[in-house]
Design an enzyme around this catalytic site. Sequence first.
Site, PDB file in Angstrom:
ATOM      1  N   ASN A  46       1.867   5.741 -17.042  1.00  0.00           N
ATOM      2  CA  ASN A  46       1.665   4.337 -17.408  1.00  0.00           C
ATOM      3  C   ASN A  46       1.639   4.202 -18.927  1.00  0.00           C
ATOM      4  O   ASN A  46       0.946   4.958 -19.613  1.00  0.00           O
ATOM      5  CB  ASN A  46       0.344   3.831 -16.814  1.00  0.00           C
ATOM      6  N   HIS A  98       6.639  -4.476 -13.928  1.00  0.00           N
ATOM      7  CA  HIS A  98       5.630  -3.654 -14.601  1.00  0.00           C
ATOM      8  C   HIS A  98       5.330  -2.458 -13.690  1.00  0.00           C
ATOM      9  O   HIS A  98       5.147  -2.626 -12.489  1.00  0.00           O
ATOM     10  CB  HIS A  98       4.369  -4.485 -14.846  1.00  0.00           C
ATOM     11  N   SER A 126      -6.698  -4.261  -8.124  1.00  0.00           N
ATOM     12  CA  SER A 126      -5.621  -4.441  -9.105  1.00  0.00           C
ATOM     13  C   SER A 126      -4.255  -4.525  -8.412  1.00  0.00           C
ATOM     14  O   SER A 126      -3.362  -5.247  -8.870  1.00  0.00           O
ATOM     15  CB  SER A 126      -5.636  -3.319 -10.145  1.00  0.00           C
ATOM     16  N   SER A 141      -3.587  -7.035 -15.996  1.00  0.00           N
ATOM     17  CA  SER A 141      -4.834  -7.249 -15.275  1.00  0.00           C
ATOM     18  C   SER A 141      -5.682  -8.270 -16.006  1.00  0.00           C
ATOM     19  O   SER A 141      -5.600  -8.441 -17.210  1.00  0.00           O
ATOM     20  CB  SER A 141      -5.606  -5.940 -15.161  1.00  0.00           C
ATOM     21  N   GLU A 181      -3.290  -2.698 -25.517  1.00  0.00           N
ATOM     22  CA  GLU A 181      -4.618  -2.843 -24.954  1.00  0.00           C
ATOM     23  C   GLU A 181      -5.436  -1.590 -25.233  1.00  0.00           C
ATOM     24  O   GLU A 181      -6.520  -1.419 -24.690  1.00  0.00           O
ATOM     25  CB  GLU A 181      -4.550  -3.145 -23.457  1.00  0.00           C
ATOM     26  N   CYS A 184      -1.771  -5.291 -19.711  1.00  0.00           N
ATOM     27  CA  CYS A 184      -0.381  -4.809 -19.790  1.00  0.00           C
ATOM     28  C   CYS A 184       0.633  -5.934 -20.003  1.00  0.00           C
ATOM     29  O   CYS A 184       1.828  -5.685 -20.150  1.00  0.00           O
ATOM     30  CB  CYS A 184      -0.017  -4.040 -18.514  1.00  0.00           C
ATOM     31  N   THR A 231      -2.495   8.477 -13.048  1.00  0.00           N
ATOM     32  CA  THR A 231      -1.590   7.402 -13.501  1.00  0.00           C
ATOM     33  C   THR A 231      -1.755   7.141 -14.998  1.00  0.00           C
ATOM     34  O   THR A 231      -1.374   6.087 -15.486  1.00  0.00           O
ATOM     35  CB  THR A 231      -1.812   6.088 -12.724  1.00  0.00           C
ATOM     36  N   ASP A 253      -2.308  17.722  -2.423  1.00  0.00           N
ATOM     37  CA  ASP A 253      -0.901  17.880  -2.068  1.00  0.00           C
ATOM     38  C   ASP A 253      -0.045  17.223  -3.168  1.00  0.00           C
ATOM     39  O   ASP A 253      -0.224  16.032  -3.445  1.00  0.00           O
ATOM     40  CB  ASP A 253      -0.668  17.182  -0.708  1.00  0.00           C
ATOM     41  N   LYS A 264       6.243  -1.473  -4.166  1.00  0.00           N
ATOM     42  CA  LYS A 264       5.384  -2.431  -3.453  1.00  0.00           C
ATOM     43  C   LYS A 264       5.771  -3.867  -3.853  1.00  0.00           C
ATOM     44  O   LYS A 264       5.802  -4.776  -3.022  1.00  0.00           O
ATOM     45  CB  LYS A 264       3.907  -2.192  -3.796  1.00  0.00           C
TER      46      LYS A 264
HETATM   47  N1  COA Z   1       2.033  12.584   0.627  1.00  0.00           N
HETATM   48  C1  COA Z   1       2.612  11.380   0.401  1.00  0.00           C
HETATM   49  N2  COA Z   1       1.910  10.249   0.125  1.00  0.00           N
HETATM   50  C2  COA Z   1       0.576  10.343   0.068  1.00  0.00           C
HETATM   51  C3  COA Z   1      -0.092  11.556   0.291  1.00  0.00           C
HETATM   52  C4  COA Z   1       0.701  12.716   0.571  1.00  0.00           C
HETATM   53  N3  COA Z   1       0.142  13.919   0.785  1.00  0.00           N
HETATM   54  N4  COA Z   1      -1.417  11.337   0.169  1.00  0.00           N
HETATM   55  C5  COA Z   1      -1.577  10.022  -0.117  1.00  0.00           C
HETATM   56  N5  COA Z   1      -0.364   9.421  -0.187  1.00  0.00           N
HETATM   57  C6  COA Z   1      -0.081   8.012  -0.490  1.00  0.00           C
HETATM   58  C7  COA Z   1      -0.982   7.039   0.227  1.00  0.00           C
HETATM   59  O1  COA Z   1      -0.545   6.829   1.554  1.00  0.00           O
HETATM   60  C8  COA Z   1      -0.832   5.818  -0.642  1.00  0.00           C
HETATM   61  O2  COA Z   1       0.399   5.167  -0.362  1.00  0.00           O
HETATM   62  P1  COA Z   1       0.446   3.573  -0.204  1.00  0.00           P
HETATM   63  O3  COA Z   1      -0.022   3.000  -1.496  1.00  0.00           O
HETATM   64  O4  COA Z   1       1.900   3.295   0.053  1.00  0.00           O
HETATM   65  O5  COA Z   1      -0.459   3.228   0.929  1.00  0.00           O
HETATM   66  C9  COA Z   1      -0.689   6.391  -2.061  1.00  0.00           C
HETATM   67  O6  COA Z   1      -0.380   7.787  -1.872  1.00  0.00           O
HETATM   68  C10 COA Z   1      -1.945   6.266  -2.905  1.00  0.00           C
HETATM   69  O7  COA Z   1      -2.986   6.936  -2.269  1.00  0.00           O
HETATM   70  P2  COA Z   1      -4.422   6.253  -2.001  1.00  0.00           P
HETATM   71  O8  COA Z   1      -5.302   7.336  -1.514  1.00  0.00           O
HETATM   72  O9  COA Z   1      -4.248   5.027  -1.193  1.00  0.00           O
HETATM   73  O10 COA Z   1      -4.913   5.700  -3.395  1.00  0.00           O
HETATM   74  P3  COA Z   1      -5.561   6.447  -4.642  1.00  0.00           P
HETATM   75  O11 COA Z   1      -6.991   6.733  -4.378  1.00  0.00           O
HETATM   76  O12 COA Z   1      -4.707   7.569  -5.097  1.00  0.00           O
HETATM   77  O13 COA Z   1      -5.476   5.282  -5.743  1.00  0.00           O
HETATM   78  C11 COA Z   1      -4.544   3.694  -7.221  1.00  0.00           C
HETATM   79  C12 COA Z   1      -4.270   4.675  -6.081  1.00  0.00           C
HETATM   80  C13 COA Z   1      -3.293   3.000  -7.631  1.00  0.00           C
HETATM   81  C14 COA Z   1      -5.561   2.644  -6.753  1.00  0.00           C
HETATM   82  C15 COA Z   1      -5.148   4.502  -8.414  1.00  0.00           C
HETATM   83  O14 COA Z   1      -4.208   5.406  -8.878  1.00  0.00           O
HETATM   84  C16 COA Z   1      -5.602   3.633  -9.562  1.00  0.00           C
HETATM   85  O15 COA Z   1      -6.718   3.126  -9.587  1.00  0.00           O
HETATM   86  N6  COA Z   1      -4.714   3.463 -10.605  1.00  0.00           N
HETATM   87  C17 COA Z   1      -5.032   2.688 -11.788  1.00  0.00           C
HETATM   88  C18 COA Z   1      -4.905   1.176 -11.576  1.00  0.00           C
HETATM   89  C19 COA Z   1      -3.481   0.734 -11.375  1.00  0.00           C
HETATM   90  O16 COA Z   1      -2.559   1.345 -11.820  1.00  0.00           O
HETATM   91  N7  COA Z   1      -3.333  -0.431 -10.698  1.00  0.00           N
HETATM   92  C20 COA Z   1      -2.034  -0.996 -10.410  1.00  0.00           C
HETATM   93  C21 COA Z   1      -1.908  -2.471 -10.609  1.00  0.00           C
HETATM   94  S1  COA Z   1      -2.063  -2.922 -12.308  1.00  0.00           S
END
Ligand code: COA
Length: 416
Positions: free
Chosen positions: A306, A234, A202, A338, A80, A112, A153, A30, A243
């Site tokens: 990113n 960041h 993370s 990180s 990095e 970062c 990302t 989606d 968040k």
């Molecule tokens: N419509 C709207 N929102 C949706 C959705 C939809 N159809 N499907 C999922 N979402 C939302 C989830 O509810 C979640 O929201 P929340 O974070 O507010 O709970 C969000 O999308 C992310 O989905 P989720 O399935 O929880 O995680 P993911 O498997 O996509 O992973 C990360 C998300 C950030 C962990 C991943 O992108 C990642 O590893 N990124 C690299 C590391 C990073 O950037 N870390 C950040 C700190 S440095």
Amino acid sequence: MTPIGIDDIELATSHHVVRLDDFAAANGTDPAKFRLGLGQDEFSFPAPDEDVVTMAAAAAAPIIERSGAEGIRTMLFATESGIDQSKAAGMAVHSLLDLPSQMRIVEVKEACYSATAALQAAVGIVTRSPGQRVLVIASDVARYELDTPGEPTQGAGAVAMLVSADPELLEIEPVSGLNSADVDDFWRPNDSSTAIVDGALSVTAYLDALTGAWTDLSAQGGPAMAEIDRVLYHQPFTKMAKKAQVHLAGLTGEDLDTDIVAGPVPSGSAETGPAGVVSSASDSGSTGPRDTGLATSTLYNRRLGNSYTASLYAGLCSLLDHDEDLAGRRIGLFSYGSGSVGEFFTARVVPGYEQHSSRQAVTAALDARVPLSMDAYRALHATELPSAEDVSTPKVTAGPFRFAGVKGRARIYERS
Ligand code: COA
């Protein structure tokens, strides 16, 4: 005391873009997962003849064109996604920009976060020698394995900043809140071109670092939340800034706005305001959550993806280019890397900052990126350039500088 801070700033990105709607369609996801769930619309992706050096040089070139190189005796290059284990990427930038020999050039690393360490070091150098200026460059290509949660990302971008006495944009204040903790939330081993990430860890490590850095800022005598007008975070994906804002509101007990843009930021004219955003954070005295520029500071990053070390400062560019009510205002900046290091520091916006707006140029650069089909993107992602044999890269980039290939195991750069 003479104010010291950011006198000039520029953002550059890559030749290609991947649209997350295309990505969602190809993966049967989606599209709202990316637009709303992660707060991302697109990500920049480098052409084969681009890397952190070409983006860094493209960001720094207009700054040098505007104010010359006089007094610049230091270049600090934060990345990095470095291209050599020994030689600083800044050496190639130095050569591409014909900078003077009388300079020290180093590369700094801590995920970062390192551009913030570079910025603070630059402030220290200028404090001791106010006639000097320091070029700080943050440049990164964010790359994760295909078919992993991190993949949407990804991104690429560079921000160059000139640090000087009596700056025209931001005066950096002396108090800083710091937090370091040894955490394996994200890292890239020497033999890997992609990062390894524990995504959930993370996110919690980021928020823990925010708690630690904010607590330390208060302990060091820094301003209360009520004395901070805007906050930048960041942004590994822009939902992370939301968040963080919710977290900071909880820490400080302040009612802070937590809305990021609800729809795609329209490309095209830089004159029209972006969808879903009030033109600037308002301090009209109305009740309700206080707008600290969260939506305004995430506009560029929604389209860049990113950019690791550059991400916080791309957020700063977005705020400076879209918020017309910043003169004299105090900005809080939270930098996270990180591993992990967090720093919360503050700065005052210098009146007249709006005359330096790069909104038109940045919007044009984002619009000009060439979209990749999913097949072309996946093929490019999988391409590994051999470093053990001489090789020329195809001429693709429309940017001012290009990575021409490898000769005698050394990377060759040239003007396009
Ligand atoms: N419509 C709207 N929102 C949706 C959705 C939809 N159809 N499907 C999922 N979402 C939302 C989830 O509810 C979640 O929201 P929340 O974070 O507010 O709970 C969000 O999308 C992310 O989905 P989720 O399935 O929880 O995680 P993911 O498997 O996509 O992973 C990360 C998300 C950030 C962990 C991943 O992108 C990642 O590893 N990124 C690299 C590391 C990073 O950037 N870390 C950040 C700190 S440095």
